[in-house]
Write a protein that holds these residues in place. Sequence first.
Motif, PDB file in Angstrom:
ATOM      1  N   LEU A 138       0.841  -1.190   0.000  1.00  0.00           N
ATOM      2  CA  LEU A 138       0.000   0.000   0.000  1.00  0.00           C
ATOM      3  C   LEU A 138       0.877   1.241   0.000  1.00  0.00           C
ATOM      4  O   LEU A 138       1.752   1.380   0.862  1.00  0.00           O
ATOM      5  CB  LEU A 138      -0.910   0.011   1.232  1.00  0.00           C
ATOM      6  CG  LEU A 138      -1.957  -1.109   1.320  1.00  0.00           C
ATOM      7  CD1 LEU A 138      -2.671  -1.058   2.670  1.00  0.00           C
ATOM      8  CD2 LEU A 138      -2.967  -0.990   0.178  1.00  0.00           C
ATOM      9  N   TYR A 140       0.650   5.680  -0.986  1.00  0.00           N
ATOM     10  CA  TYR A 140      -0.194   6.816  -1.363  1.00  0.00           C
ATOM     11  C   TYR A 140       0.658   8.085  -1.441  1.00  0.00           C
ATOM     12  O   TYR A 140       1.639   8.235  -0.690  1.00  0.00           O
ATOM     13  CB  TYR A 140      -1.310   7.019  -0.336  1.00  0.00           C
ATOM     14  CG  TYR A 140      -2.218   5.829  -0.180  1.00  0.00           C
ATOM     15  CD1 TYR A 140      -3.292   5.637  -1.028  1.00  0.00           C
ATOM     16  CD2 TYR A 140      -1.989   4.890   0.829  1.00  0.00           C
ATOM     17  CE1 TYR A 140      -4.129   4.540  -0.889  1.00  0.00           C
ATOM     18  CE2 TYR A 140      -2.816   3.790   0.983  1.00  0.00           C
ATOM     19  CZ  TYR A 140      -3.891   3.624   0.110  1.00  0.00           C
ATOM     20  OH  TYR A 140      -4.704   2.528   0.242  1.00  0.00           O
ATOM     21  N   VAL A 149      -7.690   7.885   1.590  1.00  0.00           N
ATOM     22  CA  VAL A 149      -7.122   6.562   1.864  1.00  0.00           C
ATOM     23  C   VAL A 149      -8.203   5.605   2.336  1.00  0.00           C
ATOM     24  O   VAL A 149      -8.271   4.439   1.904  1.00  0.00           O
ATOM     25  CB  VAL A 149      -5.996   6.662   2.912  1.00  0.00           C
ATOM     26  CG1 VAL A 149      -5.488   5.275   3.283  1.00  0.00           C
ATOM     27  CG2 VAL A 149      -4.853   7.512   2.387  1.00  0.00           C
ATOM     28  N   LEU A 150      -9.078   6.074   3.220  1.00  0.00           N
ATOM     29  CA  LEU A 150     -10.147   5.209   3.728  1.00  0.00           C
ATOM     30  C   LEU A 150     -11.082   4.775   2.609  1.00  0.00           C
ATOM     31  O   LEU A 150     -11.546   3.616   2.582  1.00  0.00           O
ATOM     32  CB  LEU A 150     -10.926   5.935   4.822  1.00  0.00           C
ATOM     33  CG  LEU A 150     -10.157   6.151   6.142  1.00  0.00           C
ATOM     34  CD1 LEU A 150     -10.968   7.025   7.096  1.00  0.00           C
ATOM     35  CD2 LEU A 150      -9.832   4.809   6.789  1.00  0.00           C
ATOM     36  N   ASP A 152     -10.225   4.401  -0.543  1.00  0.00           N
ATOM     37  CA  ASP A 152      -9.492   3.419  -1.339  1.00  0.00           C
ATOM     38  C   ASP A 152      -9.458   2.059  -0.650  1.00  0.00           C
ATOM     39  O   ASP A 152      -9.651   1.021  -1.298  1.00  0.00           O
ATOM     40  CB  ASP A 152      -8.063   3.919  -1.579  1.00  0.00           C
ATOM     41  CG  ASP A 152      -7.239   2.933  -2.386  1.00  0.00           C
ATOM     42  OD1 ASP A 152      -7.506   2.782  -3.593  1.00  0.00           O
ATOM     43  OD2 ASP A 152      -6.339   2.285  -1.806  1.00  0.00           O
ATOM     44  N   LEU A 153      -9.222   2.050   0.658  1.00  0.00           N
ATOM     45  CA  LEU A 153      -9.183   0.789   1.404  1.00  0.00           C
ATOM     46  C   LEU A 153     -10.538   0.089   1.362  1.00  0.00           C
ATOM     47  O   LEU A 153     -10.608  -1.146   1.248  1.00  0.00           O
ATOM     48  CB  LEU A 153      -8.763   1.048   2.851  1.00  0.00           C
ATOM     49  CG  LEU A 153      -7.319   1.528   3.073  1.00  0.00           C
ATOM     50  CD1 LEU A 153      -7.077   1.832   4.550  1.00  0.00           C
ATOM     51  CD2 LEU A 153      -6.323   0.476   2.584  1.00  0.00           C
ATOM     52  N   ARG A 156     -11.044  -1.627  -1.938  1.00  0.00           N
ATOM     53  CA  ARG A 156     -10.158  -2.780  -2.143  1.00  0.00           C
ATOM     54  C   ARG A 156     -10.259  -3.792  -1.014  1.00  0.00           C
ATOM     55  O   ARG A 156      -9.414  -4.684  -0.908  1.00  0.00           O
ATOM     56  CB  ARG A 156      -8.715  -2.290  -2.265  1.00  0.00           C
ATOM     57  CG  ARG A 156      -8.505  -1.333  -3.423  1.00  0.00           C
ATOM     58  CD  ARG A 156      -7.189  -0.565  -3.296  1.00  0.00           C
ATOM     59  NE  ARG A 156      -6.037  -1.459  -3.293  1.00  0.00           N
ATOM     60  CZ  ARG A 156      -4.780  -1.048  -3.123  1.00  0.00           C
ATOM     61  NH1 ARG A 156      -4.525   0.240  -2.949  1.00  0.00           N
ATOM     62  NH2 ARG A 156      -3.781  -1.912  -3.148  1.00  0.00           N
ATOM     63  N   ALA A 157     -11.295  -3.664  -0.188  1.00  0.00           N
ATOM     64  CA  ALA A 157     -11.410  -4.489   1.022  1.00  0.00           C
ATOM     65  C   ALA A 157     -11.324  -5.989   0.731  1.00  0.00           C
ATOM     66  O   ALA A 157     -10.651  -6.741   1.435  1.00  0.00           O
ATOM     67  CB  ALA A 157     -12.715  -4.165   1.752  1.00  0.00           C
ATOM     68  N   LEU A 160      -7.857  -7.094   0.119  1.00  0.00           N
ATOM     69  CA  LEU A 160      -6.940  -6.896   1.243  1.00  0.00           C
ATOM     70  C   LEU A 160      -7.171  -7.885   2.382  1.00  0.00           C
ATOM     71  O   LEU A 160      -6.335  -7.990   3.280  1.00  0.00           O
ATOM     72  CB  LEU A 160      -7.078  -5.467   1.780  1.00  0.00           C
ATOM     73  CG  LEU A 160      -6.659  -4.348   0.823  1.00  0.00           C
ATOM     74  CD1 LEU A 160      -6.929  -2.988   1.443  1.00  0.00           C
ATOM     75  CD2 LEU A 160      -5.191  -4.479   0.445  1.00  0.00           C
ATOM     76  N   HIS A 166      -0.523  -3.874   7.562  1.00  0.00           N
ATOM     77  CA  HIS A 166      -0.880  -3.015   8.687  1.00  0.00           C
ATOM     78  C   HIS A 166      -0.129  -1.681   8.614  1.00  0.00           C
ATOM     79  O   HIS A 166      -0.287  -0.836   9.479  1.00  0.00           O
ATOM     80  CB  HIS A 166      -0.591  -3.703  10.027  1.00  0.00           C
ATOM     81  CG  HIS A 166       0.862  -3.976  10.263  1.00  0.00           C
ATOM     82  ND1 HIS A 166       1.497  -5.098   9.786  1.00  0.00           N
ATOM     83  CD2 HIS A 166       1.805  -3.267  10.921  1.00  0.00           C
ATOM     84  CE1 HIS A 166       2.771  -5.067  10.139  1.00  0.00           C
ATOM     85  NE2 HIS A 166       2.991  -3.970  10.836  1.00  0.00           N
ATOM     86  N   ALA A 168       1.195   1.388   5.620  1.00  0.00           N
ATOM     87  CA  ALA A 168       1.217   1.889   4.247  1.00  0.00           C
ATOM     88  C   ALA A 168       2.367   2.890   4.121  1.00  0.00           C
ATOM     89  O   ALA A 168       2.829   3.458   5.118  1.00  0.00           O
ATOM     90  CB  ALA A 168      -0.106   2.551   3.890  1.00  0.00           C
ATOM     91  N   LEU A 183      -1.933   1.730   9.501  1.00  0.00           N
ATOM     92  CA  LEU A 183      -3.327   1.840   9.074  1.00  0.00           C
ATOM     93  C   LEU A 183      -4.257   2.107  10.252  1.00  0.00           C
ATOM     94  O   LEU A 183      -5.266   2.808  10.119  1.00  0.00           O
ATOM     95  CB  LEU A 183      -3.748   0.558   8.346  1.00  0.00           C
ATOM     96  CG  LEU A 183      -3.020   0.263   7.033  1.00  0.00           C
ATOM     97  CD1 LEU A 183      -3.568  -1.011   6.415  1.00  0.00           C
ATOM     98  CD2 LEU A 183      -3.154   1.429   6.060  1.00  0.00           C
TER      99      LEU A 183
END
Length: 448
Positions: A138, A140, A149-150, A152-153, A156-157, A160, A166, A168, A183
């Motif tokens: 990860l 950015y 970022v949240l 994007d996460l 892609r959950a 991931l 844990h 980035a 994270l």
Amino acid sequence: MTEVVDLRDLLRAGDGAACAEWLKATPSLDTVRVLARLSDDEREGLLNLLEPAAAAEVLESLPEPQALEALESLEPSAAARILEELSSDEQADLIGELDAGDAEAILVELGQEEAESVRRLAAYEDDQAGGLMVTEFLAYPGTHDVAAVLVDLAERAEDLVGSGFHRAFVVDDEWKLIGSFLLRDLVLTPRRRRLVDLMQPDFPSVTDVSDIAELAPLFRETDYSALPVVDDRGRLIGVVKSDDLERAMVEESDETYRASQGIVGGEELRSMPLAVRSRRRLAWLSTNVLLNIAAACVIAAHQDTLEAVIALAVFLPIISDMSGCSGNQAVAVSMREMSLGILRPSDALSVLGKELSVGLVNGVVLGVMVGSAAWIWKGNPYLGLVVGGALTANTLVAVAIGGTVPLLLRRFGMDPALASGPILTTLTDMCGFLLVLGTASALLSRLT
């Protein structure tokens, strides 16, 4: 072997779903044992029956020689689909070991971007950070805020889950590493805060050409589970995980041990063709024959002394064996310290001094023990002096050779694991025989 019979029944029935269920229900250690005992055709059939994700798990369970053979036996398109399910470092490891033609045929079936990534990773040496790293991580831009970022996460959950991420990394516009963040810190951080204000700057990194000897101390000195890898321009290109480094060190240690025992040319399994196994072992054994003939010449040159004092024949193998054991201990310590990165070829003189000190102590103790046994057995103190003195002196020779030769071989670009053993054995044998028989020749009148 009911497990093998059961799996073979499923293979003969062509039931891929049942094979997948069998693999899920079988403990991992049993799975490895069963898969390793299947024939090449059966392993190929199993991989063709399974879905790519399940086939990739099977491939990861197999010893590397069998995994490579299984890949080579598959159609390139089928092999590519399985490789797509593996992590980038595992893809590169397998492609790098395949025959060039087979590797290229599989790469053609992969997407262009993924194929180029595999080619880049496969170009690195196995003990370099580039060869150990994964390209899944990860990262950015520092200008992003926490909210971006949240989002994007969340998108892609699914990908991931189970990834173990844990941390980035933060990069600039040129993709150069400038920091990192955990994270978990995102949860309690204001959504509009920029990453450049949240990150830990000056996060430690390694270059793509750093070797295991450089990586190991870094991981020991920090509590990080992974370190970022940068290229010569400082751009983030991958991540080396501590687990992968430890695995590589174990594999290097295993390879070193196999080489020191005369098994060259890679990992050997008893399922391999007889000719391959025989050739790999003979590569060392045939050389060792010549070296042992040289040691035997020393005995032949002192044949008259040996005939006059036949008791010496009893102690020659003892002196040879004990000195060899002392030398092998020194070799093992040097090889271990080199693999951990705490010893370099330039430390040879320091190693020599330390080995001579322990060799003197151990040599005197062993010499007194064996010399006393010779004296008591034959009632001749001069025999004890010859035998004990020779063992003491030869122990010093053995530890000096065992401690320094691996370092000298490494300095000249030779494999210390493969060459240290024969050199140590031959020199300690010749020196031991020469010390015993030479001293006995000088004191012959006292021994007869």
